[in-house]
Design an enzyme around this catalytic site. Structure first.
Site, PDB file in Angstrom:
ATOM      1  N   ASP B 140      -5.418  -3.909  -3.250  1.00 49.39           N
ATOM      2  CA  ASP B 140      -5.766  -3.409  -1.928  1.00 49.39           C
ATOM      3  C   ASP B 140      -5.059  -2.076  -1.696  1.00 49.39           C
ATOM      4  OD1 ASP B 140      -7.189  -3.583   0.414  1.00 49.39           O
ATOM      5  OD2 ASP B 140      -5.636  -4.698   1.478  1.00 49.39           O
ATOM      6  N   TYR B 142      -4.765   1.593   0.869  1.00 42.39           N
ATOM      7  CA  TYR B 142      -4.243   1.840   2.220  1.00 42.39           C
ATOM      8  C   TYR B 142      -4.675   3.266   2.581  1.00 42.39           C
ATOM      9  CZ  TYR B 142      -0.223   1.297   5.557  1.00 42.39           C
ATOM     10  OH  TYR B 142       0.613   1.151   6.648  1.00 42.39           O
ATOM     11  N   HIS B 147      -5.082   4.451  10.198  1.00 34.70           N
ATOM     12  CA  HIS B 147      -4.546   3.085  10.192  1.00 34.70           C
ATOM     13  C   HIS B 147      -3.073   3.081   9.808  1.00 34.70           C
ATOM     14  CE1 HIS B 147      -4.198  -1.225   9.443  1.00 34.70           C
ATOM     15  NE2 HIS B 147      -3.776  -0.965   8.224  1.00 34.70           N
ATOM     16  N   GLU B 212      -9.016  -7.102   8.992  1.00 34.04           N
ATOM     17  CA  GLU B 212      -8.966  -5.692   8.592  1.00 34.04           C
ATOM     18  C   GLU B 212     -10.334  -5.335   8.030  1.00 34.04           C
ATOM     19  OE1 GLU B 212      -5.521  -4.899   6.066  1.00 34.04           O
ATOM     20  OE2 GLU B 212      -4.272  -4.779   7.874  1.00 34.04           O
ATOM     21  N   ASP B 246     -10.033  -8.259   5.148  1.00 33.58           N
ATOM     22  CA  ASP B 246      -8.708  -8.610   4.633  1.00 33.58           C
ATOM     23  C   ASP B 246      -7.914  -9.261   5.771  1.00 33.58           C
ATOM     24  OD1 ASP B 246      -6.346  -8.676   3.151  1.00 33.58           O
ATOM     25  OD2 ASP B 246      -5.799  -6.628   3.727  1.00 33.58           O
ATOM     26  N   GLN B 253       3.609 -11.308   8.401  1.00 27.99           N
ATOM     27  CA  GLN B 253       3.776 -10.044   7.686  1.00 27.99           C
ATOM     28  C   GLN B 253       5.058  -9.316   8.100  1.00 27.99           C
ATOM     29  OE1 GLN B 253       0.280  -7.607   8.027  1.00 27.99           O
ATOM     30  NE2 GLN B 253       1.125  -5.891   6.877  1.00 27.99           N
ATOM     31  N   LYS B 266      -1.310 -12.425   3.840  1.00 26.12           N
ATOM     32  CA  LYS B 266      -2.627 -11.968   3.404  1.00 26.12           C
ATOM     33  C   LYS B 266      -3.329 -12.971   2.491  1.00 26.12           C
ATOM     34  CE  LYS B 266      -2.273  -7.471   4.722  1.00 26.12           C
ATOM     35  NZ  LYS B 266      -3.300  -6.700   5.439  1.00 26.12           N
TER      36      LYS B 266
END
Lengths: 442, 442
Positions: B140, B142, B147, B212, B246, B253, B266
């Site tokens: 994943d 970013y 964001h 997400e 996601d 977290q 996650k």
């Protein structure tokens, strides 16, 4: 619950294979680790075997010889004839224990199967290995508080051990595709680093190449998505353990790891040993898991009375280096450190339970790394980063060479074993890997 | 190099399947996405199909009807008869392009194959889906700076955007085992959180459940360990794209993510849409990739002239919610946000090249997430964490319900599409997933 002792653990057992009885082998008849092998240099299909002394017993051929006939069914026949251990792992530890018992009976002195089995042995010296299983997901933990503290000091001098460490078995997802079996050779990774005084990153081969000495854990039967594995059943889901070298590029790691963790600093290669030692084989070598009085007790979902009696594993972990020059000169590999898995702050069952407490599903063949196993003493550090105090204190090798980090051509070897009075030495064999020069940047 | 336009992109093309020509479908004849399906509720083997209008063409049956005879060989026959797209992906984009052309020719008005193919169509309404591929590794990224900045502010108010962000396409390894296809339902995860004023963690169901909104990228042909994929060849290794949710537990977290990144926050579930839209289908909808003048230029290994002309994808991304009450009342799902993939700070080819620059090997069927795709405006935020400003500003739904985070029974739906003057709408379909109550802690 920890595995109970049974007749396979009897220290008096001897095999009709002499090399299994010499007291120095990693693979006496009390061990019987599983792996995937074929004749070296051949194009044969890989197949499942068990290590005994300096030999391998092919389980497809052993099955044909009838040694599993009392426990055989279609699922086990399919699993044992497979090219990886996944299907066997998925049958659960009851089945692997029954197979282990049948192997113990067929390989001990006086066994009626001796003649049939003797004909199908392959010397380990004539074999090559594949990964024991197709690893669906690989998770690396961080269970040594000594490692976490030492590395934390280097990355965050003001804040070495983060507040969550003593509550959460910290772990993160690693890369499956680049996991190789002992003998793996890989190129020095290339990537971005940010030198202390620079304002623009440098793109070049990594300079601070390191190893991490870890124990690897193969999951047996998994769990369904949404169902957690309770702490008192966690070991029922562990097939066995091996050795893991989690190669690391420290300079890439320092620049990339915030905020989502290590990525390219790790995923270029990880190397594991070929033989998976079952938890059953390790049952006599358990130790109590302890916490310092000043440390918080584990939360109830991570706690169980059995942990205090048998939560830890007494496994010696030795790291050695053999440089290119040492190989050329015929100098044997030299020890860099010796530690023990029992120093781990978190246990194997705590890793499994924590991983699934949120409903995450584990599958047969999934792989967990223990994290670097450093002990409390400086010479027990499981990485060069720690041994050289962040690259400040070179290691002088006996041939006069110096090392701060790994240099091109260096082999790193990890060995693991356990031993105690009145019980034979049980070993993991070794994992060896070699760093090759970076690819050409032109 | 970006895919060139060819006859499959002709906006004048019409299919003999009427629903493909209505101007509102996600799946006109210019799209032809690949997926894995079977008759809903059956125990048939899953098989490969292509979406066209509101129908699915079964590629095993289409192959038997002879529409691929000009390009058929043993490898393609094996790949098309498989239960997942991995083998097809591994053949490379030249092969998938040839299959796409044959499909375009066989499905257009006047095609001689019409009668044979008409008989083997299955309505999408009568189908169920599997994951398009067996995902070996999931990474994943970013890539949305909007964001990263917004979330950074919440997790690190003093230090929202870390110094590496504008140099390194930040990514981390995710969990493959818990990725499910649209329709996935999963339990609210349970785990540790540390409330602001507490000194001991709380063990309970997560309270701050979020989605997400991401684009998912399937790797086609991979690379060998040690070999990097150059930026100008990166798209040759991308099979196609889909939608990804996601799911995230923000409170888990916040407590677990340092120093190794998100883990249990996650890995309880991630959900993807069933149809994979090829890069070829998206060729007419590319945009230039731009950087603000104040931002650093990408390092040379991540830069190429083509990026400036066609590096980005103009894909609208819409997120909707349907609560349990809305379902009961027959109220349709309500939009939460609308963003566009072209806001991404890093491109798809930069993700692929960065991932392999250290020698890490990608395999066919590996999956990359783009990271949450938030745009520059508040209403373009790709998560509730951002839309509600960290849980401080509730969203009022049209039926009077309020949401800060996801509640039990809520469905989240992501839709994606692209459209421009003189070219048809190309859609991704949707990914829907639903949060179920946590398992019982007793």
């Amino acid at each position: 619950m920890p595995v109970q002792l049974n007749e396979t653990h009897d220290p008096a057992l001897r095999s009709w294979i002499a090399s299994a009885n010499d007291g120095t082998t990693d693979f006496p008849i009390q061990n019987l680790p599983f792996g995937v092998f074929r004749r070296a240099g051949s194009s044969e299909q890989f197949r499942i075997g068990v290590a005994i002394g300096d030999q391998i017993l092919d389980l497809t051929l052993a099955q044909q010889a009838g040694i599993f006939s009392a426990i055989m069914d279609a699922r086990l026949a399919h699993a044992l004839a497979s090219t990886s251990l996944n299907a066997f792992m998925d049958l659960g530890n009851g089945v692997s224990s029954a197979v282990r018992l049948a192997l113990s009976q067929a390989l001990r002195e006086g066994a009626s199967a001796q003649a049939a089995l003797h004909a199908i042995l392959l010397a380990q010296a004539d074999a090559e290995y594949a990964l024991p299983a197709q690893i669906g997901d690989y998770t690396d933990f961080y269970t040594s508080v000594h490692h976490a503290t030492a590395v934390g000091k280097l990355f965050r001098p003001d804040n070495p051990l983060l507040p969550n460490y003593k509550w959460v078995p910290i772990g993160y997802h690693g890369r499956s595709s680049s996991i190789g079996v002992s003998g793996q050779q890989f190129r020095r990774p290339i990537g971005q680093t940010m030198p202390p005084t620079a304002t623009t990153p440098v793109f070049a081969p990594a300079k601070r190449m390191d190893y991490e000495c870890e124990v690897g854990i193969f999951i047996g039967q998994g769990n369904a998505l949404g169902e957690a594995i309770a702490i008192d059943h966690a070991e029922d889901h562990v097939f066995g353990m091996c050795l893991l070298n989690d190669w690391s590029a420290r300079d890439l790691q320092a620049w990339e790891y915030q905020p989502l963790g290590p990525f390219l600093a790790k995923n270029f290669a990880s190397t594991i040993s070929p033989w998976v030692v079952t938890l059953e084989a390790l049952a006599p070598y358990r130790k109590g898991w302890t916490r310092d009085a000043a440390d918080p007790q584990a939360l109830p979902y991570l706690d169980h009375a059995d942990l205090r009696s048998t939560g830890a594993f007494d496994i010696q972990l030795e790291v050695l280096v053999q440089t290119e020059k040492m190989r050329q000169d015929g100098t044997p590999a030299q020890r860099l450190s010796l530690s023990n898995f029992s120093h781990s702050y978190w246990t194997v069952s705590q890793m499994v339970t924590h991983h699934t407490v949120n409903g995450c599903n584990l599958r047969a063949g999934d792989f967990l790394g223990s994290g670097t196993q450093s002990g409390p003493l400086p010479e027990e550090a499981g990485s060069l980063l720690e041994l050289t105090e962040g690259g400040k204190k070179p290691i002088i090798l006996s041939n006069g060479e110096q090392r701060i980090f790994i240099e091109d051509g260096d082999s790193i070897i990890i060995r693991g074993w356990t031993q105690k009075d009145g019980a034979p030495r049980i070993g993991f064999g070794e994992v060896e890997g070699r760093l090759l020069p970076a690819r050409n940047l032109e």
